[in-house]
Design an enzyme around this catalytic site. Structure first.
Site, PDB file in Angstrom:
ATOM      1  N   GLU A   1       0.839  -1.201   0.000  1.00  0.00           N
ATOM      2  CA  GLU A   1       0.000   0.000   0.000  1.00  0.00           C
ATOM      3  C   GLU A   1       0.878   1.256   0.000  1.00  0.00           C
ATOM      4  O   GLU A   1       2.025   1.222   0.467  1.00  0.00           O
ATOM      5  CB  GLU A   1      -0.877  -0.028   1.271  1.00  0.00           C
ATOM      6  CG  GLU A   1      -1.784   1.173   1.425  1.00  0.00           C
ATOM      7  CD  GLU A   1      -2.869   0.980   2.482  1.00  0.00           C
ATOM      8  OE1 GLU A   1      -2.771   0.018   3.278  1.00  0.00           O
ATOM      9  OE2 GLU A   1      -3.819   1.780   2.501  1.00  0.00           O
TER      10      GLU A   1
ATOM     11  N   ASN B   1     -12.428  -1.266  -0.903  1.00  0.00           N
ATOM     12  CA  ASN B   1     -11.721  -1.888   0.218  1.00  0.00           C
ATOM     13  C   ASN B   1     -12.415  -1.503   1.517  1.00  0.00           C
ATOM     14  O   ASN B   1     -12.757  -0.333   1.714  1.00  0.00           O
ATOM     15  CB  ASN B   1     -10.268  -1.381   0.252  1.00  0.00           C
ATOM     16  CG  ASN B   1      -9.552  -1.778   1.532  1.00  0.00           C
ATOM     17  OD1 ASN B   1      -9.197  -2.947   1.712  1.00  0.00           O
ATOM     18  ND2 ASN B   1      -9.340  -0.823   2.434  1.00  0.00           N
ATOM     19  N   GLU B   2     -12.624  -2.460   2.377  1.00  0.00           N
ATOM     20  CA  GLU B   2     -13.236  -2.207   3.684  1.00  0.00           C
ATOM     21  C   GLU B   2     -14.388  -1.198   3.562  1.00  0.00           C
ATOM     22  O   GLU B   2     -14.390  -0.148   4.226  1.00  0.00           O
ATOM     23  CB  GLU B   2     -12.176  -1.774   4.714  1.00  0.00           C
ATOM     24  CG  GLU B   2     -11.158  -2.870   4.937  1.00  0.00           C
ATOM     25  CD  GLU B   2     -10.248  -2.698   6.155  1.00  0.00           C
ATOM     26  OE1 GLU B   2     -10.256  -1.630   6.787  1.00  0.00           O
ATOM     27  OE2 GLU B   2      -9.523  -3.661   6.480  1.00  0.00           O
TER      28      GLU B   2
ATOM     29  N   TYR C   1      -6.744  -9.288  11.312  1.00  0.00           N
ATOM     30  CA  TYR C   1      -5.390  -9.062  11.834  1.00  0.00           C
ATOM     31  C   TYR C   1      -5.255  -9.726  13.200  1.00  0.00           C
ATOM     32  O   TYR C   1      -6.206  -9.741  13.996  1.00  0.00           O
ATOM     33  CB  TYR C   1      -5.123  -7.556  11.970  1.00  0.00           C
ATOM     34  CG  TYR C   1      -4.854  -6.894  10.626  1.00  0.00           C
ATOM     35  CD1 TYR C   1      -3.593  -6.956  10.045  1.00  0.00           C
ATOM     36  CD2 TYR C   1      -5.859  -6.229   9.932  1.00  0.00           C
ATOM     37  CE1 TYR C   1      -3.339  -6.367   8.812  1.00  0.00           C
ATOM     38  CE2 TYR C   1      -5.611  -5.635   8.695  1.00  0.00           C
ATOM     39  CZ  TYR C   1      -4.342  -5.708   8.146  1.00  0.00           C
ATOM     40  OH  TYR C   1      -4.087  -5.133   6.923  1.00  0.00           O
TER      41      TYR C   1
ATOM     42  N   GLU D   1      -6.196  -9.301   3.454  1.00  0.00           N
ATOM     43  CA  GLU D   1      -5.344  -8.643   4.462  1.00  0.00           C
ATOM     44  C   GLU D   1      -5.295  -9.538   5.685  1.00  0.00           C
ATOM     45  O   GLU D   1      -6.333  -9.846   6.281  1.00  0.00           O
ATOM     46  CB  GLU D   1      -5.888  -7.253   4.844  1.00  0.00           C
ATOM     47  CG  GLU D   1      -5.659  -6.223   3.749  1.00  0.00           C
ATOM     48  CD  GLU D   1      -6.049  -4.807   4.144  1.00  0.00           C
ATOM     49  OE1 GLU D   1      -5.965  -4.464   5.341  1.00  0.00           O
ATOM     50  OE2 GLU D   1      -6.437  -4.046   3.239  1.00  0.00           O
TER      51      GLU D   1
ATOM     52  N   GLN E   1       2.074  -6.243   5.347  1.00  0.00           N
ATOM     53  CA  GLN E   1       2.289  -5.835   3.980  1.00  0.00           C
ATOM     54  C   GLN E   1       3.723  -6.162   3.570  1.00  0.00           C
ATOM     55  O   GLN E   1       4.552  -6.407   4.440  1.00  0.00           O
ATOM     56  CB  GLN E   1       2.029  -4.355   3.838  1.00  0.00           C
ATOM     57  CG  GLN E   1       0.621  -3.935   4.221  1.00  0.00           C
ATOM     58  CD  GLN E   1       0.296  -2.500   3.764  1.00  0.00           C
ATOM     59  OE1 GLN E   1       1.069  -1.829   3.105  1.00  0.00           O
ATOM     60  NE2 GLN E   1      -0.879  -2.021   4.147  1.00  0.00           N
TER      61      GLN E   1
HETATM   62  O1  AHR Z   1      -3.017  -2.675   6.176  1.00  0.00           O
HETATM   63  C1  AHR Z   1      -3.279  -1.473   6.802  1.00  0.00           C
HETATM   64  C2  AHR Z   1      -4.752  -1.090   6.715  1.00  0.00           C
HETATM   65  O2  AHR Z   1      -5.511  -2.030   7.417  1.00  0.00           O
HETATM   66  C3  AHR Z   1      -5.352  -1.098   5.346  1.00  0.00           C
HETATM   67  O3  AHR Z   1      -5.130   0.096   4.676  1.00  0.00           O
HETATM   68  C4  AHR Z   1      -6.812  -1.272   5.631  1.00  0.00           C
HETATM   69  O4  AHR Z   1      -7.499  -1.916   4.581  1.00  0.00           O
HETATM   70  C5  AHR Z   1      -6.823  -2.080   6.911  1.00  0.00           C
HETATM   71  O5  AHR Z   1      -7.707  -1.572   7.843  1.00  0.00           O
END
Ligand code: AHR
Length: 513
Positions: A44, A193-194, A261, A316, A365
């Site tokens: 990103e 995205n999201e 995450y 992600e 990432q």
């Molecule tokens: O990876 C960092 C951020 O986490 C991304 O930009 C977003 O899609 C997610 O919330």
């Protein structure tokens, strides 16, 4: 009585040092291919992910590069066999207007990167730069399009600009004017995205409608398909998946995303390196949650798409900690330890084992951001423990998943516990079988009895990643502290092999009949 107590105590202490587990590999029962895109990555415009990481620009740098992309990064990603790279975001994607990033660099407008620190984004790394970089590293590009603040026309134009043959309209003329006659033929497209958060704070019903509108105008032909990925659920938001699967016709969607995450608490994360065992346990518990998430999201998808036409795309995933002390909090720069190696090994085993539905995943990432595989500091570059796990596991890419049966002990923390061992296995096109095994338990060795069913166990080799402490990591001063090494301590049994996994270790075994 005294003697009995002594024997009992000895037995207990033995079990603390060494637990016994069993893996059965069904060598003759594989039917599903592990899509190589499970080993995808995500880069990103965030912190030093692109600028100051992947891209150093063409002039004014001593760092060897090809069209501004660091040569050492190109080499490392090629060695990793990176199959797929998602770009330009993340949250950034829904603020990105691709036309700002084409044409002569001096003429490109600057903007503020409002999501990530309000720093200046000069658009010097744009569509051509990214797609040419993908060619250089041998990865398929995955373009994440702006839905939150973009327009249907803007996305329709981007598809034409990168995919349509020369001479088919103003977008292809513009591409040729910018030095690229031939299309790149980009297959993978993210439609926002999201959307539930930084991509527009939408309700799933509203986003499903918007998705259909955008997807309708993403012209694809038989020769130039567009694999369309809808913005998916945040972790265990099962209603999001339910509504999207219900409201978007199966023929309009190819992938449904999921983001998860391994974070302890969004308001109180942990240091990336100076963490306690308690924090280690909780992070790994969050990582194990992925098993439940892909199972439950897949069950919902099965209801609407029993033939599994739509892929679950975990675009992600990874560990998320406090930034390194003294670095910009918006840049999400974190070190990478053996804890991350455990998350990687565990998550990839989960994805492999769910390969019939999970057909793409992107680690967040690639460089200098979150659970990165590469860290840079000026001209220096290091490979993280996560890099090594992904490199060891790349043998599973496009191989046939072999069903495994695992009985394993737990890693306990107070009254809480999680399974200590995780595994997955595959057979590649040359008949080689690979079995990846992770022991997340930082205190206990695990003796594994591996039984091969369906064929004889041939010659066995292995590579292992382990370290003295879970906090251990590679640094610019000591870049090779953690690297995979050859593992030979296998004992032959009647049905297979026996070996001992050290605490917090990742092993990949190779065997051929
Ligand atoms: O990876 C960092 C951020 O986490 C991304 O930009 C977003 O899609 C997610 O919330």
């Amino acid at each position: 009585m005294k003697k009995f107590a002594f024997v009992f105590a000895a037995l207990i202490s033995f079990s603390i040092l060494k637990a016994q587990d069993k893996i059965i590999v069904n060598a003759d029962l594989g039917t599903t291919t592990i899509n190589k895109n499970i080993y995808g990555h995500f880069a990103e415009h965030l912190g030093n992910g692109i600028y100051g990481g992947i891209y150093v620009g063409e002039g004014n740098t001593k760092i060897p590069n090809t069209a501004g992309v660091r040569n050492d990064i190109i080499d490392a990603l090629k060695k990793l066999k990176i199959p797929l790279l998602r770009w330009p975001g993340g949250c950034f994607a829904d603020t990105y207007h691709w036309k700002d990033g084409i044409g002569p660099k001096a003429d490109r407008p600057s903007m503020l990167n409002v999501w990530w620190g309000g720093v200046t984004e000069n658009n010097s790394f744009g569509t051509h730069d990214f797609l040419n970089m993908c060619k250089a590293i041998g990865a398929d590009p995955y373009l994440a399009a702006n839905v939150g603040s973009g327009t249907v026309q803007e996305l329709a134009d981007w598809v034409k600009y990168v995919n349509f043959p020369e001479g088919s309209g103003p977008m292809t003329q513009l591409r040729a004017k910018n030095g690229q006659k031939e299309p790149w033929n980009v297959n993978y497209w993210g439609v926002g995205n999201e959307a539930w958060g930084c991509g527009g704070n939408m309700k799933p019903e509203y986003y499903a409608n918007i998705y259909k509108q955008y997807a309708t105008f993403m012209a694809s032909t038989k020769d130039r398909p567009t694999f369309k990925i809808a913005s998916g659920a945040n972790s265990d938001d099962y209603n999001w998946t339910e509504v999207l699967m219900r409201d978007i016709p199966t023929e309009m969607i190819d992938g449904l995303a999921l983001h998860h995450y391994s974070v302890i608490d969004w308001n109180k994360k942990s240091s990336a390196t100076a963490f306690t065992e308690e924090e280690y346990f909780t992070t790994l518990k969050r990582a194990w949650k992925m098993e439940e998430l892909v199972t439950k999201h897949s069950t919902i998808m099965d209801k609407y798409d029993p033939k599994k036409k739509i892929a679950l795309v975990v675009d992600e995933w990874g560990g998320w900690y406090d930034v390194e002390p003294g670095t910009n909090p918006s840049f999400l720069f974190q070190q990478n330890t053996m804890r991350d190696a455990m998350i990687a090994g565990l998550s990839l085993n989960i994805f492999n084992n769910h390969a019939s539905r999970v057909r793409m995943a992107n680690l967040a990432q690639t460089v200098n951001v979150l659970q990165a595989v590469i860290l840079t500091n000026e001209e220096k570059m290091i490979l993280t423990p996560t890099y090594h796990v992904m490199e060891m596991y790349n043998v599973h890419q496009d191989a046939t998943l072999l069903p495994t049966y695992l009985t394993a002990g737990n890693y306990e923390n107070g009254t809480d516990k999680i399974q200590a061992i995780s595994t997955s296995a595959s057979k590649d096109k040359n008949g080689k079988i690979h079995i990846s095994v992770v022991n997340i338990d930082p205190n206990t060795k695990h003796e594994i009895n591996l039984e091969m069913r369906g064929q004889k166990m041939g010659k066995v080799t292995g590579r292992i990643l382990a370290a003295a402490k879970i906090q251990d990591h590679n640094s610019f001063e000591s870049p090779n502290k953690i690297v995979p090494v050859v593992f030979k301590d296998f004992q032959t049994t009647n049905t297979g092999i026996k070996f001992t996994m050290p605490p917090a270790s990742v092993l990949v075994i190779e065997t051929i009949e």
